[in-house]
Design an enzyme around this catalytic site. Structure first.
Site, PDB file in Angstrom:
ATOM      1  N   LYS A  68       3.597  15.863  -3.861  1.00 38.88           N
ATOM      2  CA  LYS A  68       4.031  15.691  -2.466  1.00 38.88           C
ATOM      3  C   LYS A  68       5.466  15.182  -2.497  1.00 38.88           C
ATOM      4  O   LYS A  68       5.722  13.982  -2.609  1.00 38.88           O
ATOM      5  CB  LYS A  68       3.108  14.677  -1.781  1.00 38.88           C
ATOM      6  CG  LYS A  68       2.948  14.800  -0.270  1.00 38.88           C
ATOM      7  CD  LYS A  68       4.204  14.865   0.556  1.00 38.88           C
ATOM      8  CE  LYS A  68       4.700  13.531   1.037  1.00 38.88           C
ATOM      9  NZ  LYS A  68       6.091  13.590   1.559  1.00 38.88           N
ATOM     10  N   GLU A  96       7.007   3.303  -9.089  1.00 36.37           N
ATOM     11  CA  GLU A  96       8.435   3.192  -9.421  1.00 36.37           C
ATOM     12  C   GLU A  96       9.144   2.935  -8.099  1.00 36.37           C
ATOM     13  O   GLU A  96       9.290   3.859  -7.285  1.00 36.37           O
ATOM     14  CB  GLU A  96       8.946   4.504 -10.033  1.00 36.37           C
ATOM     15  CG  GLU A  96       8.252   4.937 -11.304  1.00 36.37           C
ATOM     16  CD  GLU A  96       8.614   4.080 -12.495  1.00 36.37           C
ATOM     17  OE1 GLU A  96       9.596   3.322 -12.419  1.00 36.37           O
ATOM     18  OE2 GLU A  96       7.895   4.154 -13.497  1.00 36.37           O
ATOM     19  N   CYS A 111      17.866   4.474  -7.568  1.00 37.56           N
ATOM     20  CA  CYS A 111      17.040   3.261  -7.551  1.00 37.56           C
ATOM     21  C   CYS A 111      17.613   2.205  -8.495  1.00 37.56           C
ATOM     22  O   CYS A 111      17.543   1.023  -8.226  1.00 37.56           O
ATOM     23  CB  CYS A 111      15.622   3.608  -7.957  1.00 37.56           C
ATOM     24  SG  CYS A 111      15.590   4.598  -9.451  1.00 37.56           S
ATOM     25  N   GLU A 157      18.256  -3.560  -0.774  1.00 36.20           N
ATOM     26  CA  GLU A 157      18.685  -2.272  -1.319  1.00 36.20           C
ATOM     27  C   GLU A 157      19.305  -1.428  -0.204  1.00 36.20           C
ATOM     28  O   GLU A 157      18.671  -1.208   0.827  1.00 36.20           O
ATOM     29  CB  GLU A 157      17.460  -1.543  -1.887  1.00 36.20           C
ATOM     30  CG  GLU A 157      17.800  -0.244  -2.556  1.00 36.20           C
ATOM     31  CD  GLU A 157      16.556   0.507  -3.028  1.00 36.20           C
ATOM     32  OE1 GLU A 157      15.567   0.585  -2.270  1.00 36.20           O
ATOM     33  OE2 GLU A 157      16.593   1.030  -4.150  1.00 36.20           O
TER      34      GLU A 157
HETATM   35  P1  NAD Z   1       9.955   6.468   0.746  1.00 39.07           P
HETATM   36  O1  NAD Z   1       9.073   5.368   0.293  1.00 39.07           O
HETATM   37  O2  NAD Z   1      10.353   6.506   2.169  1.00 39.07           O
HETATM   38  O3  NAD Z   1       9.273   7.890   0.468  1.00 39.07           O
HETATM   39  C1  NAD Z   1       8.866   8.279  -0.826  1.00 39.07           C
HETATM   40  C2  NAD Z   1       7.746   9.289  -0.698  1.00 39.07           C
HETATM   41  O4  NAD Z   1       6.620   8.652  -0.102  1.00 39.07           O
HETATM   42  C3  NAD Z   1       8.080  10.487   0.185  1.00 39.07           C
HETATM   43  O5  NAD Z   1       7.492  11.642  -0.363  1.00 39.07           O
HETATM   44  C4  NAD Z   1       7.422  10.117   1.498  1.00 39.07           C
HETATM   45  O6  NAD Z   1       7.090  11.229   2.298  1.00 39.07           O
HETATM   46  C5  NAD Z   1       6.169   9.413   1.008  1.00 39.07           C
HETATM   47  N1  NAD Z   1       5.570   8.500   1.972  1.00 39.07           N
HETATM   48  C6  NAD Z   1       6.176   7.832   2.990  1.00 39.07           C
HETATM   49  N2  NAD Z   1       5.271   7.096   3.669  1.00 39.07           N
HETATM   50  C7  NAD Z   1       4.079   7.285   3.066  1.00 39.07           C
HETATM   51  C8  NAD Z   1       2.775   6.773   3.274  1.00 39.07           C
HETATM   52  N3  NAD Z   1       2.506   5.931   4.266  1.00 39.07           N
HETATM   53  N4  NAD Z   1       1.789   7.157   2.441  1.00 39.07           N
HETATM   54  C9  NAD Z   1       2.047   8.009   1.409  1.00 39.07           C
HETATM   55  N5  NAD Z   1       3.259   8.539   1.168  1.00 39.07           N
HETATM   56  C10 NAD Z   1       4.272   8.174   1.971  1.00 39.07           C
HETATM   57  O7  NAD Z   1      11.213   6.457  -0.215  1.00 39.07           O
HETATM   58  P2  NAD Z   1      12.493   7.404  -0.141  1.00 39.07           P
HETATM   59  O8  NAD Z   1      13.305   6.956   1.027  1.00 39.07           O
HETATM   60  O9  NAD Z   1      12.081   8.834  -0.239  1.00 39.07           O
HETATM   61  O10 NAD Z   1      13.224   7.053  -1.507  1.00 39.07           O
HETATM   62  C11 NAD Z   1      14.088   6.001  -1.633  1.00 39.07           C
HETATM   63  C12 NAD Z   1      13.404   4.854  -2.347  1.00 39.07           C
HETATM   64  O11 NAD Z   1      12.883   5.312  -3.590  1.00 39.07           O
HETATM   65  C13 NAD Z   1      14.369   3.741  -2.698  1.00 39.07           C
HETATM   66  O12 NAD Z   1      13.770   2.502  -2.414  1.00 39.07           O
HETATM   67  C14 NAD Z   1      14.557   3.905  -4.196  1.00 39.07           C
HETATM   68  O13 NAD Z   1      14.926   2.746  -4.878  1.00 39.07           O
HETATM   69  C15 NAD Z   1      13.223   4.397  -4.621  1.00 39.07           C
HETATM   70  N6  NAD Z   1      13.314   5.109  -5.909  1.00 39.07           N
HETATM   71  C16 NAD Z   1      12.826   4.484  -7.022  1.00 39.07           C
HETATM   72  C17 NAD Z   1      12.930   5.117  -8.276  1.00 39.07           C
HETATM   73  C18 NAD Z   1      12.421   4.441  -9.526  1.00 39.07           C
HETATM   74  O14 NAD Z   1      12.353   5.104 -10.549  1.00 39.07           O
HETATM   75  N7  NAD Z   1      12.056   3.164  -9.495  1.00 39.07           N
HETATM   76  C19 NAD Z   1      13.530   6.375  -8.361  1.00 39.07           C
HETATM   77  C20 NAD Z   1      14.010   6.978  -7.204  1.00 39.07           C
HETATM   78  C21 NAD Z   1      13.895   6.332  -5.980  1.00 39.07           C
END
Ligand code: NAD
Length: 496
Positions: free
Chosen positions: A192, A267, A301, A400
């Site tokens: 997803k 992550e 991230c 962040e």
């Molecule tokens: P997000 O949490 O908004 O979304 C991530 C994913 O989760 C998307 O596919 C989204 O559709 C899904 N999602 C959102 N709400 C959900 C729910 N209630 N239930 C299940 N799935 C849901 O994050 P983002 O804005 O896409 O990404 C940015 C974040 O990701 C930043 O905080 C960044 O630090 C983090 N990130 C971490 C790493 C790592 O390796 N630690 C790598 C890349 C990004």
């Protein structure tokens, strides 16, 4: 430079959900527009799945996992699965320029970086093909026992049906970090991707279809988090959730998984420090500071978005940092040589500008950036931003931003630097620059982080573990640790 908004819209491939080896529209027929963040134009659409589609995908994955007692996939040899992974790597390599262009159109990443991402995607599939083959060699490993009339062996088995939920900053690469080891282990996958950038993940489905992985073993559900991600994470027949995204969403996924005692790996976000000591070569350190903060438009991230400078070099360092950052080439991310593209969406753009204005209101000094450069009339562009005089209590130091914004503070002693660096709920990465090897060792041991870079920032290899401590999550991706995420360990003990 030409206004990026003047470019004609390029339409991305129109794809549907990929379930059980077939392309099909979502049951409720909803679609989500794909917006090019450089032009703000709609360039396509992706399907918006809901729980009905999730149920179909999970059913298909479960059936495929168990089919023929798993002989065709989950109980096939690692060597057999490895061949498919190598075929995927080859196809990604063949199409890397096309995939990179789609990635840039979808999320605004500069094209040169998108090409490197695709090379990393291919390398990651290739690497896990190798680990899949090695898995065969370690099956039935003996365990030494204290009693001679018992023998014990270890079998590593795929966990089952896995939900892989991924973010938009490295759309295909973050997905690959999960898909490649999950397939290598023999799991059935439901991916997803983020609703903000799903285009290349749908192209991956097309590649996987071409290489002939059995139907149902790999499925892609696109859609909004609450509509598609939540029912997937909560599904009774999903055996594990691997999530990359924000700490807030990670927490809600963990709560859903806890209700049915399902394993998760998370992550999450970060606010990583880069500590520069006064014996560092200033020019090289400035380059690493810029790279660590502005690579991928700062949407990393592990971005080293908190810069800690030893007080006696701060003035000289900041002068160079501000001048060089202000000269970074920003504009149409499809143009070769572009170093900073737009951030992914209007809401991210607005959020980042708000962070910058709050920082200034709290007393930070804006050295460069802070807005869309004047030569760009449209698009979610934010110039490379450096904020100095930042204090540890300020929002910009604590939260962040996920954009091209570097917050700078100073320290006098090594002890103070470590205290400031660790004074954060996050613990994904950290970096130290100094010519003193003993000091680098002490600081890297003292940093509370899953990843520490010494005299550099951001290099990432699929052989080394990736993941954080504290609120940055738990579990490790990449390397052999990434494969273990998708394996369960069974002991076979017999009496002789
Ligand atoms: P997000 O949490 O908004 O979304 C991530 C994913 O989760 C998307 O596919 C989204 O559709 C899904 N999602 C959102 N709400 C959900 C729910 N209630 N239930 C299940 N799935 C849901 O994050 P983002 O804005 O896409 O990404 C940015 C974040 O990701 C930043 O905080 C960044 O630090 C983090 N990130 C971490 C790493 C790592 O390796 N630690 C790598 C890349 C990004």
């Amino acid at each position: 430079m030409a206004d990026a908004a003047a470019a004609a819209p390029i339409v991305v491939p129109q794809r549907q959900l990929f379930i059980d080896g077939n392309w099909r529209p979502p049951r409720k027929g909803a679609h989500i527009p794909v917006i090019n963040p450089a032009t703000e134009q709609i360039i396509g659409e992706i399907p918006g799945a809901t729980s009905e589609d999730v149920n179909d995908a999970v059913k298909a994955a479960k059936k495929a996992f168990l089919h023929n007692k798993g002989q065709h996939w989950s109980r096939a040899t690692g060597e057999a699965r490895g061949k498919y992974l190598r075929a995927i790597a080859d196809k990604v390599t063949e199409r890397k320029l096309w995939l990179a262009e789609l990635e840039t159109l979808d999320c605004g990443k500069p094209i040169d970086e998108a090409v490197w991402d695709m090379e990393d995607v291919a390398a990651c599939f290739e690497y896990y093909a190798g680990l899949a083959e090695k898995l065969d060699e370690i099956q039935y490993a003996p365990v030494e026992l204290p009693l001679q009339n018992y023998k014990s062996n270890i079998l590593k088995e795929p966990i089952g049906v896995v939900a892989l939920i991924t973010p938009w900053n490295y759309p295909l690469l973050m997905a690959t970090w999960k898909v490649a080891p999950a397939l290598a282990a023999g799991c059935a996958v439901i991916l997803k991707p983020s609703e903000l950038a799903s285009v290349t993940c749908l192209e991956l489905a097309s590649i996987i279809q071409e290489v002939g992985i059995p139907p149902g073993i790999f499925n892609v559900i696109t859609g909004f988090g609450p509509a598609a991600g939540a029912p997937l994470a909560a599904h009774e027949d999903v055996d594990k959730v691997a999530f990359t995204g924000s700490t807030k969403t990670g927490r809600s996924i963990m709560e859903m998984a806890a209700r049915i005692t399902k394993p998760v790996s998370l992550e999450l976000g970060g606010k990583s420090p880069l500590i520069v000591f006064d014996d560092a070569d200033i020019d090289t350190a400035v380059e690493w500071a810029m790279f660590g903060a502005f690579w991928t438009n700062g949407q990393i991230c592990a971005a080293t978005s908190r810069l800690l400078l030893q007080e006696n070099i701060a003035e000289k360092f900041l002068k160079k940092l501000a001048d060089w950052s202000a000269s970074i080439k920003i504009g149409n991310p499809l143009e070769k040589g572009c170093r900073l593209g737009p951030v992914v969406s209007e809401s991210q753009y607005t959020k980042i500008l708000k962070y910058i204005s709050t920082a200034q209101a709290e007393g930070a000094s804006l050295l460069c950036g802070g807005k869309r450069p004047d030569h760009l009339k449209k698009g979610y562009f934010v110039g490379a931003t450096v904020l100095s005089d930042v204090k540890p209590w300020m929002q910009i130091w604590k939260e962040e931003v996920f954009g091209p914004v570097l917050a700078v503070s100073t320290f006098k002693t090594e002890e103070e630097a470590l205290h400031l660096a660790n004074d954060s709920p996050y613990g994904l990465a950290g970096a130290v620059i100094s010519k003193d090897a003993d000091r680098c060792k002490r600081v890297s041991e003292g940093l509370q982080a899953g990843i520490v870079w010494i005299n550099c920032s951001q290099p990432t290899f699929c052989q080394t573990p990736w993941g954080g401590v504290k609120r940055s999550g738990f579990g490790r991706e990449l390397g052999e640790w990434g494969l273990e995420n998708y394996l369960s360990v069974k002991q076979l003990t017999r009496y002789i």
